[in-house]
Design an enzyme around this catalytic site. Sequence first.
Site, PDB file in Angstrom:
ATOM      1  N   LYS A 101       4.896   0.013  11.014  1.00  0.00           N
ATOM      2  CA  LYS A 101       4.952   1.292  10.334  1.00  0.00           C
ATOM      3  C   LYS A 101       4.569   2.417  11.298  1.00  0.00           C
ATOM      4  O   LYS A 101       5.128   3.500  11.264  1.00  0.00           O
ATOM      5  CB  LYS A 101       3.990   1.257   9.150  1.00  0.00           C
ATOM      6  CG  LYS A 101       4.493   1.973   7.910  1.00  0.00           C
ATOM      7  CD  LYS A 101       3.536   1.774   6.749  1.00  0.00           C
ATOM      8  CE  LYS A 101       4.000   0.686   5.814  1.00  0.00           C
ATOM      9  NZ  LYS A 101       3.147   0.545   4.626  1.00  0.00           N
ATOM     10  N   ARG A 107       5.389 -13.277   9.564  1.00  0.00           N
ATOM     11  CA  ARG A 107       6.248 -12.109   9.423  1.00  0.00           C
ATOM     12  C   ARG A 107       7.557 -12.343  10.151  1.00  0.00           C
ATOM     13  O   ARG A 107       7.648 -13.215  11.005  1.00  0.00           O
ATOM     14  CB  ARG A 107       5.607 -10.904  10.111  1.00  0.00           C
ATOM     15  CG  ARG A 107       4.415 -10.321   9.443  1.00  0.00           C
ATOM     16  CD  ARG A 107       3.864  -9.293  10.411  1.00  0.00           C
ATOM     17  NE  ARG A 107       2.737  -8.583   9.850  1.00  0.00           N
ATOM     18  CZ  ARG A 107       2.774  -7.299   9.496  1.00  0.00           C
ATOM     19  NH1 ARG A 107       3.877  -6.595   9.653  1.00  0.00           N
ATOM     20  NH2 ARG A 107       1.713  -6.715   9.012  1.00  0.00           N
ATOM     21  N   GLU A 114       0.871  -1.164   0.000  1.00  0.00           N
ATOM     22  CA  GLU A 114       0.000   0.000   0.000  1.00  0.00           C
ATOM     23  C   GLU A 114       0.913   1.220   0.000  1.00  0.00           C
ATOM     24  O   GLU A 114       1.818   1.316   0.832  1.00  0.00           O
ATOM     25  CB  GLU A 114      -0.882   0.026   1.258  1.00  0.00           C
ATOM     26  CG  GLU A 114      -1.868   1.183   1.226  1.00  0.00           C
ATOM     27  CD  GLU A 114      -2.699   1.306   2.496  1.00  0.00           C
ATOM     28  OE1 GLU A 114      -2.311   0.717   3.526  1.00  0.00           O
ATOM     29  OE2 GLU A 114      -3.723   2.000   2.455  1.00  0.00           O
TER      30      GLU A 114
END
Length: 567
Positions: free
Chosen positions: A276, A266, A40
């Site tokens: 983030k 992850r 994104e």
Amino acid sequence: MSEELKPVMGQNFIHDFIDEDLAEGGRCEGMQVHTRFPPEPNGYLHIGHCKALCIDFGTAEKYGGICNLRMDDTNPTKEDEEFVDAIQEDIHWLGFDWEDRFYYASDYFEKMYEFAVELIQKGLAYVCELTPEEFKEFRGDIGTPARSPWRDRPIEESLELFERMKNGEFPNGRYTLRAKIDLASGNFNMRDPVIYRINHMRHHRQGDKWCIYPMYDFAHPLEDALEGITHSLCSLEFENHRPLYNWVVENVSIPYHKPRQIEFSRMGIDHTVMSKRKLRQLVEEGRVAGWDDPRMPTLCGLRRRGYTPMAIRNFCDRIGVAKSTNVIEYGFLEHCLREDLNLTAPRVMAVLHPVKLVIANYPADKVETFTVENNPNRPEDGTREITFSREVWVEAEDFLKEPVPKYKRLYPGGPECRLKGAYVIRCVGYETDENGNVTEISAEYDPNSRGGDPADGRKIKGATLHWVDAATALDAEIRLYDNLFSDESPDAGDKNFLECLNPNSLEILTGSKVEAGLASAPIPEPGKTAPSYQFMRQGYFCLDCRDSKPGSLVFNRSVSLKDSFKF
RNA sequence: AGCGGGAUUGUGUAAGGGUAGCACAGCAGACUCUGACUCUGUAUGUGAGGGUUCGAAUCCUUCUCCCGCUGCCA
């Protein structure tokens, strides 16, 4: 990229699934493995994304397939074109190539709208007018099903309302489009999820064309299917979404493939954070100098720190792919960097904490030039010339007034040591200031050891020391970095990760001395890999792309050398 | 509690009924004009209990612990 270090992806459970699909004759007609990397565009890529990148591109490569790059830009609230370019640059920097297969999810908005209409027509979606507050209240919980008073709205009415939503007749939040699935499902994603919401906001590419935007769960499977993706690889938090992913693909008339979603865990790295949100907080609160602060796990930060694409890729390929929770030791990343740099980095001499060494029996006005190898492990990298005179700088830790056990460097009465590439010397004394700090070391050299080899071939007991000629040395600022967090897992639990910040994560040394030859070292462009040098015995350093100027050198230490002798 | 995952040495990851391997970290040596690199050697592991089997990390069973999910984010 040297062949021997070229990253290679090992077999993992994803490959097992794909092998299975292939063996069955392909879940998709004439299947060529086709993956995608779908960031994104709302921030900078970090090393966690690199793991996904390696998996997406690596898996395609392993099967002779292809991988798309797709901007997953279905929420205009968070996204910006500025990140699109940065993301592409970072991916290219790592060496991945999507060729001409670059897409935007927003390019499919028209088709997605049609698919949504199809769902309504099939009685599988309806327009809901619960307010966000009501929605939350009606959602139900474990044990009690959700309630949805609008799920039996007539198809014609939903069609009309959905069209009016698209036409901008309603404010944000007034209506949503929901899939009609199962209000009692234990999987909350299946309790009639919202698939379209109203958002009157300018989209970075579509402008004001749309005021309704598809939700991830509806959009993503369609994006994959429309691009012919065969295997949609994503991280574990989407596992619960897979039934919905499949539901969408199965209930919509997509003429192409039925992609398969496979999830992997992850990566975590100790002493660092990857989210983030937290990285943004570090930047916004000024805890670091910016997204490209050399301590950040962002690709731009690592790049400025001197990390190479090779090192990062090797790291990602070697940590493996599985579904278990994992925290990789930071030291392993460092190992991968050293492994790469050891092969390629030119050796130079630099003295971080300089102390003057005077060679008492060397003529005061004499100057010599020595030729030294740029990389003893790779003679083909050539040689360079360095000057030598009566006074040189040596490392403060290479001298002790009183030796400690196993110390084989300079101390009065100590062993013969070698000045790398120059002469054999022996410490004969030292001077101190009024506080007892060593200000000068004196030594005598063996004139018959030019180049460092004593004429009589005797063995040198002491260590080989790095040095720089005081007459020609350059001053440099050196920045040493340590982990941003002192806690192993600043990301774990409810603790405030900011309290785990390491106050000593940055140490700036001024007055360090480097070889004169570095005056002509190329200062890298921001965004390019800074070539790294090995400062003999001190680690790998690169010129800081932002703060170095000709005549004023600032070096970032990428990683230190392993030191098996602790003082 | 409901749904979905996970557990192999300090760390990460292999082995899918047949000697628990590899990498990093550690330790001990060798080599060395970088106490680096390289090389050699070495210690440490299948979450717990039952069962099936000649044989189980692997199959069955019970349990424990950990993670994710109740955005009109992705």
